[in-house]
Design a protein around this motif. Structure first.
Motif, mmCIF file in Angstrom:
data_model
loop_
_atom_site.group_PDB
_atom_site.id
_atom_site.type_symbol
_atom_site.label_atom_id
_atom_site.label_comp_id
_atom_site.label_asym_id
_atom_site.label_seq_id
_atom_site.Cartn_x
_atom_site.Cartn_y
_atom_site.Cartn_z
ATOM 1 N N ASN A 86 -12.242 -35.915 -35.121
ATOM 2 C CA ASN A 86 -11.122 -36.440 -34.344
ATOM 3 C C ASN A 86 -10.928 -35.678 -33.041
ATOM 4 O OD1 ASN A 86 -8.724 -38.197 -34.126
ATOM 5 N ND2 ASN A 86 -7.618 -36.264 -34.244
ATOM 6 N N SER A 87 -10.941 -34.336 -33.106
ATOM 7 C CA SER A 87 -10.798 -33.541 -31.894
ATOM 8 C C SER A 87 -11.347 -32.146 -32.123
ATOM 9 C CB SER A 87 -9.335 -33.468 -31.437
ATOM 10 O OG SER A 87 -8.563 -32.737 -32.350
ATOM 11 N N PHE A 88 -11.608 -31.463 -31.019
ATOM 12 C CA PHE A 88 -12.168 -30.110 -31.055
ATOM 13 C C PHE A 88 -11.545 -29.368 -29.887
ATOM 14 C CE2 PHE A 88 -16.061 -27.688 -32.507
ATOM 15 C CZ PHE A 88 -15.896 -26.583 -31.698
ATOM 16 N N SER A 89 -10.701 -28.384 -30.183
ATOM 17 C CA SER A 89 -9.956 -27.691 -29.138
ATOM 18 C C SER A 89 -10.269 -26.205 -29.127
ATOM 19 C CB SER A 89 -8.445 -27.876 -29.332
ATOM 20 O OG SER A 89 -8.096 -29.241 -29.355
ATOM 21 N N ALA A 111 -18.688 -28.176 -29.498
ATOM 22 C CA ALA A 111 -17.682 -29.221 -29.292
ATOM 23 C C ALA A 111 -18.336 -30.565 -29.055
ATOM 24 C CB ALA A 111 -16.782 -28.847 -28.114
ATOM 25 N N ASN A 112 -19.307 -30.628 -28.167
ATOM 26 C CA ASN A 112 -19.963 -31.904 -27.867
ATOM 27 C C ASN A 112 -20.683 -32.442 -29.093
ATOM 28 O OD1 ASN A 112 -20.957 -33.975 -25.909
ATOM 29 N ND2 ASN A 112 -22.920 -33.080 -26.463
ATOM 30 N N GLU A 113 -21.330 -31.559 -29.831
ATOM 31 C CA GLU A 113 -22.059 -31.982 -31.031
ATOM 32 C C GLU A 113 -21.120 -32.563 -32.078
ATOM 33 O OE1 GLU A 113 -24.329 -29.790 -34.743
ATOM 34 O OE2 GLU A 113 -24.370 -28.838 -32.757
ATOM 35 N N PHE A 114 -19.979 -31.890 -32.305
ATOM 36 C CA PHE A 114 -19.078 -32.323 -33.355
ATOM 37 C C PHE A 114 -18.274 -33.561 -32.974
ATOM 38 C CE2 PHE A 114 -18.388 -29.268 -37.000
ATOM 39 C CZ PHE A 114 -19.669 -28.760 -36.929
ATOM 40 N N LEU A 115 -17.995 -33.732 -31.714
ATOM 41 C CA LEU A 115 -17.221 -34.899 -31.300
ATOM 42 C C LEU A 115 -18.061 -36.160 -31.282
ATOM 43 C CD1 LEU A 115 -15.081 -33.321 -28.462
ATOM 44 C CD2 LEU A 115 -14.258 -34.150 -30.664
ATOM 45 N N ASN A 116 -19.367 -36.006 -31.193
ATOM 46 C CA ASN A 116 -20.225 -37.176 -31.075
ATOM 47 C C ASN A 116 -21.167 -37.358 -32.257
ATOM 48 O OD1 ASN A 116 -19.480 -38.101 -28.291
ATOM 49 N ND2 ASN A 116 -20.156 -36.026 -27.806
ATOM 50 N N SER A 117 -21.023 -36.534 -33.293
ATOM 51 C CA SER A 117 -21.888 -36.690 -34.461
ATOM 52 C C SER A 117 -21.519 -37.954 -35.221
ATOM 53 C CB SER A 117 -21.772 -35.472 -35.374
ATOM 54 O OG SER A 117 -20.451 -35.345 -35.844
ATOM 55 N N ASP A 118 -22.449 -38.444 -36.008
ATOM 56 C CA ASP A 118 -22.248 -39.690 -36.750
ATOM 57 C C ASP A 118 -22.294 -39.386 -38.237
ATOM 58 O OD1 ASP A 118 -22.230 -42.202 -37.841
ATOM 59 O OD2 ASP A 118 -23.663 -43.034 -36.415
ATOM 60 N N SER A 147 -10.184 -29.917 -24.907
ATOM 61 C CA SER A 147 -9.794 -30.796 -25.999
ATOM 62 C C SER A 147 -10.159 -32.223 -25.640
ATOM 63 C CB SER A 147 -8.285 -30.701 -26.240
ATOM 64 O OG SER A 147 -7.922 -31.540 -27.303
ATOM 65 N N SER A 148 -10.695 -32.959 -26.601
ATOM 66 C CA SER A 148 -11.017 -34.351 -26.352
ATOM 67 C C SER A 148 -11.053 -35.105 -27.658
ATOM 68 C CB SER A 148 -12.369 -34.476 -25.631
ATOM 69 O OG SER A 148 -13.386 -33.871 -26.383
ATOM 70 N N LEU A 149 -10.994 -36.425 -27.579
ATOM 71 C CA LEU A 149 -11.034 -37.285 -28.751
ATOM 72 C C LEU A 149 -12.286 -38.131 -28.702
ATOM 73 C CD1 LEU A 149 -7.384 -38.590 -29.145
ATOM 74 C CD2 LEU A 149 -8.653 -37.270 -30.798
ATOM 75 N N SER A 150 -12.974 -38.221 -29.834
ATOM 76 C CA SER A 150 -14.168 -39.054 -29.888
ATOM 77 C C SER A 150 -13.819 -40.513 -30.085
ATOM 78 C CB SER A 150 -15.075 -38.580 -31.015
ATOM 79 O OG SER A 150 -14.405 -38.674 -32.250
ATOM 80 N N SER A 151 -12.681 -40.763 -30.729
ATOM 81 C CA SER A 151 -12.287 -42.141 -30.978
ATOM 82 C C SER A 151 -10.840 -42.164 -31.384
ATOM 83 C CB SER A 151 -13.143 -42.747 -32.098
ATOM 84 O OG SER A 151 -12.919 -42.049 -33.302
ATOM 85 N N SER A 152 -10.224 -43.330 -31.326
ATOM 86 C CA SER A 152 -8.868 -43.466 -31.841
ATOM 87 C C SER A 152 -8.928 -43.495 -33.351
ATOM 88 C CB SER A 152 -8.224 -44.749 -31.306
ATOM 89 O OG SER A 152 -8.991 -45.861 -31.695
ATOM 90 N N SER A 153 -7.890 -42.960 -33.990
ATOM 91 C CA SER A 153 -7.889 -42.866 -35.447
ATOM 92 C C SER A 153 -7.328 -44.113 -36.086
ATOM 93 C CB SER A 153 -7.041 -41.663 -35.872
ATOM 94 O OG SER A 153 -7.540 -40.497 -35.273
ATOM 95 N N SER A 154 -7.779 -44.377 -37.313
ATOM 96 C CA SER A 154 -7.244 -45.509 -38.060
ATOM 97 C C SER A 154 -5.790 -45.257 -38.402
ATOM 98 C CB SER A 154 -8.037 -45.704 -39.349
ATOM 99 O OG SER A 154 -9.389 -45.952 -39.065
ATOM 100 N N HIS A 209 -13.665 -38.264 -39.103
ATOM 101 C CA HIS A 209 -12.721 -38.759 -38.100
ATOM 102 C C HIS A 209 -11.282 -38.399 -38.429
ATOM 103 C CE1 HIS A 209 -12.461 -41.982 -41.113
ATOM 104 N NE2 HIS A 209 -11.305 -42.325 -40.569
ATOM 105 N N LEU A 210 -11.065 -37.815 -39.618
ATOM 106 C CA LEU A 210 -9.734 -37.365 -40.001
ATOM 107 C C LEU A 210 -9.582 -35.852 -39.857
ATOM 108 C CD1 LEU A 210 -9.178 -39.527 -43.220
ATOM 109 C CD2 LEU A 210 -8.335 -39.979 -40.896
ATOM 110 N N ILE A 211 -10.598 -35.189 -39.309
ATOM 111 C CA ILE A 211 -10.570 -33.733 -39.161
ATOM 112 C C ILE A 211 -10.502 -33.356 -37.683
ATOM 113 C CG2 ILE A 211 -11.852 -31.585 -39.493
ATOM 114 C CD1 ILE A 211 -13.080 -32.767 -41.990
#
Length: 323
Positions: A118-121, A103-110, A7-14, A80-82
């Protein structure tokens, strides 16, 4: 196999007025404070930046995952809300390795906002339950099979649900077609639990009802249940075991897409739930509850606690054809 997660976060959420606040006091540096009074699931979820958790239990799902991810990635809802979470059980194929690659693709896609998901677990939990694929829908095996499925869903839910999640979407890996706006559409109905009408393509290129677990009780079905043993589990779609319920796949589909009807049972091909329903204790019974287990037991439990459960007969999605 033990319990593990990635599990990881690509960024902090608004933050917004509809997300729970989290704060740490200077005198209680180790305290974690969350105000769930501020966590809301509304009919304007996208505008209010409400977080959605997509949950999918998996077993030997490698063949379905590429299309599953294509469909999820096509959703209009802000990435970023998913959050996505998976429980892999009793698997012998490449399901886990495919998930780790994605996981890596979805956490770092633009998606244009500069942020990925937001996260992928990924969670693993084996139940040592091995049922030949060709027998998975036999009537006699259903209560036990559904009991194991309920346990898997409960593991996944308790492991993945986090403070920020306002909505939970239960999504089958082998759903093949749904609109890119489906999250906003279902959220706009603004009810506790809502399901679209899931059909399947037949071998002759026609369409037939698939998710028969979405239904209403009738006078006849309730009368019949008065004579049943409390441990007897009712199941839909078996000609030798008629329940006299009104299935949503048999309801008219020519009305407005968002016209809703009350339901007493639901499946989980595409089931959107306000997270407060789960947080207040409604899960998936692995034991007979009002003659149901798993998803239909979930609906019965939700209604017993005062939550609203609804279906959209004219909002059509499609499932892969399988026996």
């Amino acid at each position: 196999m033990g319990f593990s997660s990635l599990s990881s976060l690509s960024s902090s959420s608004s933050s917004s007025s509809h997300s729970p606040s989290s704060a740490t006091s200077s005198t209680e540096e180790n305290a974690h404070f969350v105000d769930f009074n501020e966590l809301q699931a509304t009919g304007h979820a996208k505008n209010n930046e409400e977080h959605v958790l997509i949950l999918t239990p998996l077993k030997n799902a490698a063949a379905y995952l590429p299309h599953y991810f294509d469909m999820v990635d096509a959703l209009n809802y802000p990435k970023h809300l998913i959050s996505l979470a998976f429980l892999v059980s009793d698997t012998t194929d490449d399901t886990v390795s495919i998930l780790k690659s994605k996981a890596n693709e979805f956490l770092n896609s633009d998606d244009g906002s500069g942020r990925g998901y937001n996260s992928f677990s990924i969670f693993e939990k084996d139940f040592d339950y091995d049922l030949p694929e060709g027998r998975r829908h036999e009537f006699e095996l259903q209560p036990l099979r559904r009991s194991f499925m309920a346990r898997a869903r409960n593991y996944l839910l308790t492991a993945a649900l986090k403070d920020e999640h306002a909505w939970v979407l239960w999504l089958d890996v082998d759903v093949t077609q749904y609109p890119s706006t489906i999250l906003e559409d279902l959220q706009s109905v603004d009810v506790d639990v809502v399901v679209p009408n899931c059909l399947r393509e037949s071998e002759d290129n026609g369409f037939w009802g698939y998710d028969k677990n979405n239904w209403q009780e009738t006078r006849q079905s309730l009368e019949m249940q008065k004579t049943l043993d409390p441990e007897y589990v009712l199941l839909e779609g078996y000609i030798d075991h008629i329940t006299d319920r009104y299935l949503m796949v048999d309801m008219p589909t020519h009305l407005k897409k968002l016209d809703k009807v009350p339901l007493d049972g639901v499946g989980a091909t595409f089931t959107l739930v306000k997270s407060s329903v789960h947080r207040e204790g409604v899960n998936f019974p692995a034991y007979p509850y009002q003659h149901q287990v798993e998803t239909e037991g979930f609906a019965k439990m939700a209604k017993a606690m005062g939550f609203g459960v609804y279906g959209l007969p004219s909002y059509l999605i499609y499932h892969i054809y399988n026996e």
